[in-house]
Design a protein around this motif. Structure first.
Motif, PDB file in Angstrom:
ATOM      1  N   THR A 269       0.844  -1.188   0.000  1.00  0.00           N
ATOM      2  CA  THR A 269       0.000   0.000   0.000  1.00  0.00           C
ATOM      3  C   THR A 269       0.872   1.226   0.000  1.00  0.00           C
ATOM      4  O   THR A 269       1.732   1.387   0.853  1.00  0.00           O
ATOM      5  CB  THR A 269      -0.893   0.032   1.253  1.00  0.00           C
ATOM      6  N   GLY A 270       0.658   2.110  -0.975  1.00  0.00           N
ATOM      7  CA  GLY A 270       1.295   3.409  -0.995  1.00  0.00           C
ATOM      8  C   GLY A 270       2.767   3.379  -1.303  1.00  0.00           C
ATOM      9  O   GLY A 270       3.494   2.537  -0.854  1.00  0.00           O
ATOM     10  N   VAL A 271       3.248   4.339  -2.081  1.00  0.00           N
ATOM     11  CA  VAL A 271       4.673   4.433  -2.379  1.00  0.00           C
ATOM     12  C   VAL A 271       5.132   5.881  -2.252  1.00  0.00           C
ATOM     13  O   VAL A 271       6.167   6.268  -2.752  1.00  0.00           O
ATOM     14  CB  VAL A 271       4.972   3.916  -3.801  1.00  0.00           C
ATOM     15  N   GLY A 272       4.373   6.762  -1.604  1.00  0.00           N
ATOM     16  CA  GLY A 272       4.754   8.153  -1.520  1.00  0.00           C
ATOM     17  C   GLY A 272       5.873   8.383  -0.535  1.00  0.00           C
ATOM     18  O   GLY A 272       6.180   7.568   0.306  1.00  0.00           O
ATOM     19  N   GLU A 291      -2.460   6.272   0.139  1.00  0.00           N
ATOM     20  CA  GLU A 291      -2.970   5.005  -0.397  1.00  0.00           C
ATOM     21  C   GLU A 291      -2.717   4.940  -1.900  1.00  0.00           C
ATOM     22  O   GLU A 291      -2.930   5.915  -2.624  1.00  0.00           O
ATOM     23  CB  GLU A 291      -4.464   4.901  -0.120  1.00  0.00           C
ATOM     24  N   MET A 292      -2.233   3.788  -2.362  1.00  0.00           N
ATOM     25  CA  MET A 292      -1.958   3.627  -3.782  1.00  0.00           C
ATOM     26  C   MET A 292      -3.213   3.167  -4.520  1.00  0.00           C
ATOM     27  O   MET A 292      -4.069   2.496  -3.952  1.00  0.00           O
ATOM     28  CB  MET A 292      -0.854   2.588  -4.002  1.00  0.00           C
ATOM     29  N   SER A 293      -3.267   3.507  -5.783  1.00  0.00           N
ATOM     30  CA  SER A 293      -4.329   2.986  -6.640  1.00  0.00           C
ATOM     31  C   SER A 293      -4.009   1.546  -7.018  1.00  0.00           C
ATOM     32  O   SER A 293      -2.886   1.075  -6.836  1.00  0.00           O
ATOM     33  CB  SER A 293      -4.445   3.844  -7.903  1.00  0.00           C
ATOM     34  N   GLU A 296      -1.149   1.428  -9.414  1.00  0.00           N
ATOM     35  CA  GLU A 296       0.171   1.610  -8.792  1.00  0.00           C
ATOM     36  C   GLU A 296       0.615   0.357  -8.050  1.00  0.00           C
ATOM     37  O   GLU A 296       1.797  -0.009  -8.068  1.00  0.00           O
ATOM     38  CB  GLU A 296       0.115   2.803  -7.841  1.00  0.00           C
ATOM     39  N   LYS A 297      -0.347  -0.320  -7.405  1.00  0.00           N
ATOM     40  CA  LYS A 297       0.000  -1.573  -6.726  1.00  0.00           C
ATOM     41  C   LYS A 297       0.496  -2.615  -7.716  1.00  0.00           C
ATOM     42  O   LYS A 297       1.486  -3.309  -7.471  1.00  0.00           O
ATOM     43  CB  LYS A 297      -1.213  -2.107  -5.965  1.00  0.00           C
ATOM     44  N   ASN A 343       6.399   1.790   2.495  1.00  0.00           N
ATOM     45  CA  ASN A 343       6.576   1.920   1.050  1.00  0.00           C
ATOM     46  C   ASN A 343       8.037   2.160   0.683  1.00  0.00           C
ATOM     47  O   ASN A 343       8.574   1.548  -0.237  1.00  0.00           O
ATOM     48  CB  ASN A 343       5.704   3.059   0.523  1.00  0.00           C
TER      49      ASN A 343
END
Length: 480
Positions: A269-272, A291-293, A296-297, A343
């Motif tokens: 979840t998430g990579v920011g 939260e990633m889309s 993106e996942k 992430n």
């Protein structure tokens, strides 16, 4: 008479000398015959592929020759028997006689120096290390399965308890409203009867008044019930929200534990919040990432799969079994322990699998050379600049992390590395890989005489603060 006595003594002395010499010759002949019989028996056992028996027999021949120089034919047959026995161990994985073999190799260096013997000794050492790793991984998986089962049971029990509590609260509220309504109606009936008896003439008027009063009371009761139901619904919503938060927290804890074994790549979840600076402020990006889309996942999942494939190719070329897996796992654990968010730690994990991609551009004969000239060493160092042609699959938003991992993983804190970066100027990912790679190398060297245990390897890293980030080494000591 005197002369006869002298002749007799000389004769006796001569006879004794002859007997002693004959005894020496007989003893030497007996040892030689016994050695020959041992050799013949060992050779027969070797021919019949009875390598364990041949090993014990040839050791007898070696011990008979310990006080003298061991004949060449004994060494030759012994080397052949040792080689076949070690080869058989690698196939059957039965290492019962391995310690005896190693002790004898230390006693008879001529056998130990044989290239085939050294080859199989290294293979057995690696197999034993792999078996220990497999046993440790199995134990970790069993532990994580137990934790997962216990967590699921706790979740179910929590949901059951909260549901029962909500049902009991609703029942009590409904019972209270019903009792209040019943009591009010009973009171009204009693008053109506009393007033009917006392004022029969005003019966109609009183009935009207009572009806109005009952209507008012009914409206009040209805309002009370409505407010109570609304308050109950709000309390239920708050409890549901608390339950959802609790379940998310538990799920996050479980996901983190599972990903420490690197088995949950598809649930990222998430990579920011990725940072590529060389700051020493570990954990500055530890706040939860956005939260990633789903797209993106899927992108991050495919990136990890591609890195695992390329890491296996790098290990095959460099003859370092499981190096990319071991180093990337350590980098992930170090990043999480130092406070980086989930992430960032997963991107570091992916980059740590392919940091040595430049080795794919190095000629094979240079990688396999046992000794290097100064010119060859400089050529080998250039692998850190050859990464770009192999990392074309990396998305641009992660490119800086992968670049720093490949380009700067040989930098030392005192500036003596390949590119001359010092201390905090070295990117975080490069410092993590430098420590993880060196530690993995110390505990898994192919020469069995140089393998270190974990404590000794940590001490070796701690003794060189001019090379390694001391904060990273401290955290490594706490997790291995």
């Amino acid at each position: 008479m005197s002369q006869n006595k002298k002749i007799t003594k000389k004769s006796l002395l001569f006879v004794l000398l002859c007997v002693f010499a004959a005894g020496l010759v007989f003893a030497q002949s007996g040892t030689a015959d016994l050695t020959k019989r041992f050799l013949q028996r060992a050779d027969d056992q070797y021919s019949e592929m009875q390598y364990e028996d041949a090993f014990k027999t040839i050791n007898g021949a070696l011990k008979l020759s310990e006080r003298d120089e061991i004949p060449g034919n004994v060494y030759l047959l012994a080397t052949q028997i040792y080689t076949k026995l070690l080869e058989k161990m690698t196939k059957t994985k039965n290492f019962a006689l391995y310690n005896d073999v190693v002790m004898n190799l230390q006693t008879y260096p001529k056998i130990s120096d044989d290239p085939q013997v050294q080859k199989y000794v290294r293979m057995i050492q690696q197999m034993q290390a792999d078996m220990k790793d497999e046993a440790r991984d199995a134990k970790n998986r069993e532990m994580m399965e137990s934790i997962s089962a216990q967590t699921q049971a706790n979740n179910e029990e929590m949901v059951k308890t909260i549901t029962q509590s909500q049902q009991e609260n609703q029942k009590e509220l409904l019972k209270g409203v019903t009792d209040t309504l019943t009591t009010t109606i009973d009171t009204m009936d009693q008053r109506a009867d009393a007033r009917s008896k006392e004022q029969h003439a005003d019966n109609k008027r009183m009935i009207a008044i009572i009806a109005v009063g009952a209507a008012i009371i009914f409206v009040i009761i209805f309002l009370l019930v409505f407010l109570a139901m609304r308050a109950s619904a709000r309390a239920s919503a708050i409890q549901a929200e608390q339950l959802d938060s609790t379940l998310k927290l538990i799920a996050g804890m479980q996901q983190t534990n599972n990903q420490l074994l690197l088995g949950g790549v598809t649930d990222l979840t998430g990579v920011g919040g990725l940072k590529s600076a060389g700051s020493s402020r570990w954990g500055v990006d530890a706040l939860p990432a956005p939260e990633m889309s789903e797209e993106e996942k899927a992108e991050l999942k495919q990136l990890v799969i591609d890195c695992e494939k390329l890491g296996s190719e790098i290990d095959a070329v460099t003859k370092r079994k499981n190096n990319s897996k071991n180093v990337s796992e350590l980098v992930y654990k170090l990043a999480m322990q130092l406070g980086l968010n989930q992430n960032s730690s997963m991107i570091y994990f992916a980059a740590a699998m392919v940091y040595d991609a430049g080795f794919l551009a190095v000629p094979e004969d240079l990688l396999e050379a046992e000794s290097l000239t100064d010119e060859q060493r400089m050529q080998l160092r250039e692998h850190v600049d050859q990464y770009e042609q192999y990392l074309g699959f990396v998305p641009r938003k992660y490119w800086q992390i992968f670049k720093e991992a490949a380009l700067y993983h040989h930098e030392n804190t005192d500036g003596s590395g390949y590119k001359g970066l010092m201390g905090p100027d070295i990117p975080q990912i490069a410092r993590l890989i430098h420590v993880a790679e060196s530690y993995n190398s110390l505990i898994s060297r192919r020469n069995y005489k140089q393998i270190m245990d974990k404590e000794t390897a940590i001490q070796e890293l701690e003794s060189k603060p001019n090379l390694y980030d001391v904060d990273v080494v401290k955290v490594l000591d706490s997790i291995v």
